[in-house]
Design a protein around this motif. Structure first.
Motif, short mmCIF file in Angstrom:
data_model
loop_
_atom_site.label_atom_id
_atom_site.label_comp_id
_atom_site.label_asym_id
_atom_site.label_seq_id
_atom_site.Cartn_x
_atom_site.Cartn_y
_atom_site.Cartn_z
N CYS B 138 9.43 11.37 6.66
CA CYS B 138 9.30 9.92 6.78
C CYS B 138 9.48 9.48 8.22
O CYS B 138 8.82 8.56 8.70
N THR B 257 1.85 7.40 3.85
CA THR B 257 1.99 8.85 3.98
C THR B 257 0.75 9.49 4.62
O THR B 257 0.79 10.64 5.03
N GLN B 282 -0.52 13.66 -0.91
CA GLN B 282 0.91 13.60 -0.62
C GLN B 282 1.57 12.50 -1.45
O GLN B 282 1.05 11.41 -1.58
N GLY B 284 5.20 10.46 -1.54
CA GLY B 284 6.43 10.32 -0.75
C GLY B 284 6.81 8.88 -0.53
O GLY B 284 6.09 7.94 -0.90
N ALA B 286 7.49 5.44 1.49
CA ALA B 286 6.97 4.71 2.64
C ALA B 286 7.81 3.44 2.77
O ALA B 286 8.51 3.04 1.82
#
Lengths: 691, 691
Positions: B138, B257, B282, B284, B286
């Motif tokens: 991140c 991402t 991906q 993940g 944010a």
């Protein structure tokens, strides 16, 4: 210090003195014009001493492990890391911009391994134990991390190159200096060696002043420039940011996921029907702004943690399922063994708990479950130990703490921490937030409890102390049992008592009519208490790195001209479960391959078709290097072969059965041994030819 | 503006004028001392007009939707949100510290729903399409987000309360003002209404000056204090931080991402055997530091994204699997329909692509796959539409862009964006990093290509321009085809040509002997190009919120005295798949329940045992509210009942079969209809009694 090492260092020092004395003697003989044969004999004897010294040096080098074995470890690591980076298991992040230290991307196979590890963690812990999984944000307001202590104490000591401004971790520089000296400088005395080893042992306990003094004493300079260094000072490891547009709300990227669980204790306890024990769990990113990251995946600035907070009555740490792990036996390294210089040894878990080596059953249960988790993933049980924290490593509030350490090329690495943190965290957040984070135990029948009752007589106190009355009342009510009983005795014997009111900053005289102190029997219906928390905390990236190393091996190619890399991942963690190869590039083979591929997709088995014309041996080697456990080779339109990676054994199954056989062994419903004994074996004909 | 609304506003204005005129007439009659019957008749007629006006107002209110229906929507939302928060699907983060706007925790059932949605996303996209999944940090260094444009352009316009400093999003204030006026002020003219609607339509396009002018023109003040507001100014929405201890390396928490994939293009392309097309994916976290978050889970400061970057040859956007989605038919809302004021309509996907409404097959394929993904999760297909971006919404480089919008109580919400971003992102990172992010197409046979060749004659140029020679050479080589051909013509006709060298800032004269310009036939073996990227990007939290709303309903309790809440989650997303209830608290029933529970755990089916003595009806109601699809009730030691949540139908199966039947329907291998027709039905005897 190891006994043999101490003897060797002493012998080496003696030998060195002897050589010097002998050298002087030779020079004296020459100066005195002694006869050539006499001088020659003395020189020969001197050379003999030098040879002996070299031999002792070699032995010492071997004893301290700085020689061949550490070279082998580094070569091994390099081989693994090269394979991992080349096959995109992981790569430095933002590589096209020359990267950022301590940040890594998981590429396709690494990402798959990671998600398999996490899925198994969910199955093994969350599902199996009915844990309450939560998912909290990474961005965290300051107040939460102030309460947890991270804002004030989550620091490392840093030094700066006084000329370039480059930052280093002070303890790392001292550690490197000590290790370097111990491993490469064979001439240091036994005393010096002991001193350096002592520093390494207490490194984490050194105060900022002590650390600074040692750096000065040893003349340690900046490693890159040899410039002088600043004094050490604390650097907070949290990434700081600001929440919202005002710039007035500081926030941090969480350094652990645990706090998100603690602040939700009240709701989770309610969700669990106000019953203890229960566990909450969380998987998520955590962040530490390391001063100078090194050791690849082991020390990074952003990482995935999987944490469990098991809340339990401090008076009842038994575990109903302890019997399921009681007979496990594995390497444990209790405090006492470490202090007395012994090494880790196998202890049955039941014994470790019953002998009090492990503080309680619940802690023991989790140690056992962690052992099962790691070994199921493929961690070598002989390179896994549970090490108890020494008294100086443990937080003051902790009841007991064990680390699952895995041995890899960097040494023994902490991968899971399993700590009994007592009531510390919940109390800290109760105090800071003013919201009581407690549990109740309702008694089946009310209990009679003797209670001390302090009743200040406000009228009398008002007359005596006027405006100070309130503070005197509060001070009286705040007395503990001992103080109150002493006052009661004094009032009864002398009629009055001197009493310090700290909010007034002075003593006052309390008379008999001003306060009634008595013991009363009260009925209580419940007990209110702050639960203890037992916290197993998993560093997922570290576990994965160790898994990579433990799974890696090389073997000769069939032609004997090449070393081939293999990862022996169990199907559970393998990034791809199966490959499908048409033996040769022919349309009818490719069609069969596609049919099988479709069945595998439907069955949820990750796989890869490889229809390149490359030799089958090369294609096997390529997927062995990704750790793919099974390969289906299409060499006819009715039946195919399935090959197991490590044995290279092959069986022949029908096209229709292929996907389901692979699913069965992959999901663990069937062993390869069973498959091998069920289906006809395929002997190395054309398929094996070029392997 | 809707036609009926326009007519109603006009009629209302006319009626208002008529009432005023009539009122005047009545007053005039009274003043003139007219006869009572005459006055009464006039008043009656006036009252008639007023009644007509009220009726028109009511119609207008209904037409603009600001009345009952929006109240119903809010009441519905409140019912859903209350249930969700009470059952810990999600809760505001850090609640004991009074929370932080825009941050939410998923509690146990929400967390389970989320991980089910993500697991299905992996199966439906990554596994099914053999995508390369990656996992990047991140924390992102500034250079990456400078290249992507986020550092300069990822802003919202903000205004501050000039006295308190409270910040607001400028466009939100203007939007709220317009909506409020349109929905609550029925007296505004048709022209005014049209103006406000126009502002709402172009809100995203307003410049900082235009927005500021509108706020001033309408006299908009701070909503909480009515204080004056500052002029709007841009606020960057990224959370900023600093990487490493020096304070010299700015970094941000990624706002999406996607960038992690773009910077890895080169490695991923290589991993894919240097072949196009391929997709990387991906999942993940944010982060967007929203100015003033609202709308609960829909606009938050930290969220989970699931993004796909499908790289494709810009000259070949066909998709081999398009035939699998070609016959899907669902609500689409093309640009033209929006511009002409029509609404979304059902179009077969194949037709949308063949008619060019959707730019290309690959984009169409993903639209179809997204439709299947969302409807499998339980999104109502009648409240799902694919809306094409208008020209003014789309980035200048984008070839086409469609949003999957889901209708919920907040209106139509963008939940998935599916954009053909052409070569923009890869080009931006190529330029900034200097690393070419390109693909090659090797020709089966070399192709002959006519190429312009510019050969500066350095000797002559050196003689003529001395120290400036290098810059003239570079300028000549940098000419495009048109410029070069014009120079060639001039040199051939006039022998010389004026030529602007911008690095010198002046014109020079180029003579015929100084440069050779020719067209040559060259053989090319490959084509080098920057791939286009098609990006489906999923806001997981938004999808989940809409799913909650689409799955929620209430039904009367059996006694008819209570409305019970139910979530009709399909087994795929249900947080817990099954509950196990001993009918009454008896040890032999509890033992059977534990045996079944163990089988469910082994089968990987998340479940919950409830051995409280609560009535079975209450226990059913409790789990219906969590969306648990199946309940096993133990009412004997040989057989048990399985109840389906929505139909409340029950079948009787043996204890041994119970877990596997639940697994089969949960994993989708078997339908409930099939189970219902296989096993004996359990009619509502004692078990149903108190439901």
């Amino acid at each position: 210090m190891d006994a043999s090492e101490e003897i060797l260092r002493k012998t080496l020092a003696e030998k060195q003195s002897a050589i010097e004395a002998h050298g002087n003697a030779v020079r004296a003989l020459k100066a005195a014009g002694a006869a050539k044969p006499e001088i020659d004999a003395a020189i020969e004897s001197l050379n003999g001493l030098k040879l002996e010294k070299t031999s002792i040096e070699r032995q010492l080098q071997a004893a301290i492990g700085g020689g061949d074995s550490s070279l082998n470890r580094e070569a091994f690591r390099q081989a693994v890391v090269n394979t991992l980076e080349r096959r995109l298991f992981y790569i430095p992040s933002f590589k096209i911009y020359r990267g950022v230290a301590g940040l890594y991307d998981y590429g396709p196979p690494g990402c798959a391994v990671k998600s398999n590890v996490l899925a198994f963690w969910r199955q093994h812990f969350v599902l199996e134990e009915n844990m309450l999984e939560v998912d909290c944000p990474c961005v965290t307001p300051e107040v939460v991390l102030k309460a947890s202590g991270h804002v004030d104490k989550f620091t490392d000591l840093m030094v700066k190159d006084e000329k370039t401004g480059t930052c280093y971790r002070a303890d790392h520089l001292l550690k490197d200096f000590c290790n370097e000296k111990l491993q490469k400088d064979l001439s240091i005395s036994t005393e010096k060696a002991a001193e350096l080893k002592h520093i390494l042992a207490v490194l984490d306990d050194l105060s900022v002043e002590e650390l600074g003094a040692k750096l000065k004493e040893y003349g340690i300079t900046a490693p890159d420039t040899k410039n002088p260094l600043s004094d050490p000072y604390p650097f907070n490891l949290m990434f700081q940011t600001s929440i919202g547009p005002s710039g007035l709300s500081p926030g941090y990227m969480r350094p652990e996921t645990a706090q998100g669980i603690f602040v939700n204790f009240k709701d989770l306890y309610y969700y669990n029907g106000n019953k203890l024990p229960f566990a909450a769990a969380q998987i998520g990113q955590a962040f530490r702004n390391e001063i100078s990251p090194r050791q690849g995946l082991l020390r990074v600035r952003e990482f995935t943690l999987a944490e469990i907070e098991h809340f339990v009555d401090p008076e009842n740490k038994f575990h109903p399922k302890f019997s399921e792990v009681v007979n496990l036996e594995f390497l444990m390294f209790p405090r006492e063994e470490q202090m007395s210089g012994h090494s880790a040894k196998k202890i049955p878990l039941g014994e470790a708990v019953s002998r009090g080596i492990v503080n309680n059953e619940t802690l023991g249960y989790f140690i056992g479950r962690v052992y099962l988790f790691l070994t199921c993933l493929g961690i070598d049980k002989d390179r896994l130990r549970f090490r108890q924290h020494l008294a100086n490593e443990m937080a003051h509030y902790a009841a007991d703490c064990w680390d699952a350490e895995i041995e890899c090329s960097y040494g023994w690495i902490e991968c899971v921490g399993i700590a009994d943190r007592s009531a510390y965290d919940l109390r800290a957040h109760s105090e800071k937030s003013g919201v009581p984070l407690v549990a109740q135990e309702k008694f089946p029948e009310p209990r009679e409890v003797e209670k001390l009752v302090i009743n200040p007589v406000k009228k009398e106190l008002g007359l005596a102390f006027k405006g100070n009355q309130k503070m005197v009342v509060e001070a009286l009510e705040a007395m503990n049992e001992k103080e109150a009983l002493e006052m009661k005795a004094a009032l009864e014997s002398k009629g009055e008592s001197e009493f310090n009111v700290c909010t007034l900053g002075k003593n006052v005289t309390i008379k008999k009519n001003m306060v009634a102190i008595s013991k009363e029997i009260k009925k209580e219906h419940q007990r209110v208490f702050t639960p203890s928390v037992i916290e197993p905390s998993f560093g997922i990236g570290r576990i994965i790195f160790c898994l990579f190393e433990h799974s890696f091996y090389t073997r000769l190619s069939k032609a004997g001209d090449e070393q081939l890399n293999v990862f022996r991942f169990p199907p559970l963690v393998a990034p791809i479960k199966c490959t499908v190869f048409p033996l040769v590039q022919q349309q009818h083979y490719e069609e069969v391959a596609k049919v099988i591929s479709q069945s595998l997709t439907t069955a949820g088995i990750s796989h890869k078709i490889d229809i390149t014309g490359t030799s089958i041996g090369k294609r096997y080697a390529r997927t062995d290097e990704l750790g793919v456990p099974f390969a289906i080779t299409v060499d006819s339109t009715s039946s195919v072969t399935i090959r197991e990676r490590d044995s290279k054994d092959q069986v022949r199954v029908s096209v229709e059965e292929a996907a389901s056989v692979v699913k069965e062994v992959t999901d663990g419903w069937r062993t390869w041994t069973d498959v091998w004994s069920t289906f006809p074996h395929h002997s190395s004909g054309s398929v094996e030819a070029d392997e």
